[in-house]
Design a protein around this motif. Structure first.
Motif: not given
Length: 117
Positions: A9, A66-68, A71, A78, A82
């Motif tokens: 991450t 990004s989703q990472a 998060a 993540e 999502r």
């Protein structure tokens, strides 16, 4: 050398910071986003008042996150990010809403959260 989830991450956040120079993680967002931002023709301020975290996350993705990175910045996983983006999960916990507001530097009042004394 195997990387653990935390290292992965952190690497994702560093990669995002390099790729998008205006992007900063961990609560250092552009404060004007929360007042002036729009997503799909709707004011981000209104979406925040409705505590529509799915739209908030989609807005961040539209800004190159990004989703990472989302998060990491919000203290979630993540998979949770999502699920929220896809509408399969809603954020209703006051503690989680507080954490998201704090870490993204969103004024608490925009999300209808009390200010601490």
């Amino acid at each position: 050398m195997a990387m653990n989830t935390s290292t992965t991450t952190t690497a994702a956040v560093r990669a995002q910071t390099t790729r998008y120079p205006g992007w900063r993680a961990h609560g250092q967002t552009d404060p004007s986003w929360w007042i002036d931002g729009h997503l799909g023709g709707r004011s981000l301020a209104e979406l925040l008042r409705q505590r529509d975290i799915g739209s908030l996350f989609r807005f961040l993705k539209s800004r190159g996150w990004s989703q990472a990175a989302i998060a990491a910045a919000t203290g979630t996983t993540e998979n949770q990010v999502r699920a929220v983006i896809q509408g399969r999960q809603r954020v209703t916990s006051y503690d989680v809403l507080e954490r998201i507001a704090e870490r993204l530097d969103i004024p608490r009042g925009l999300m209808g959260l009390a200010y601490e004394k």
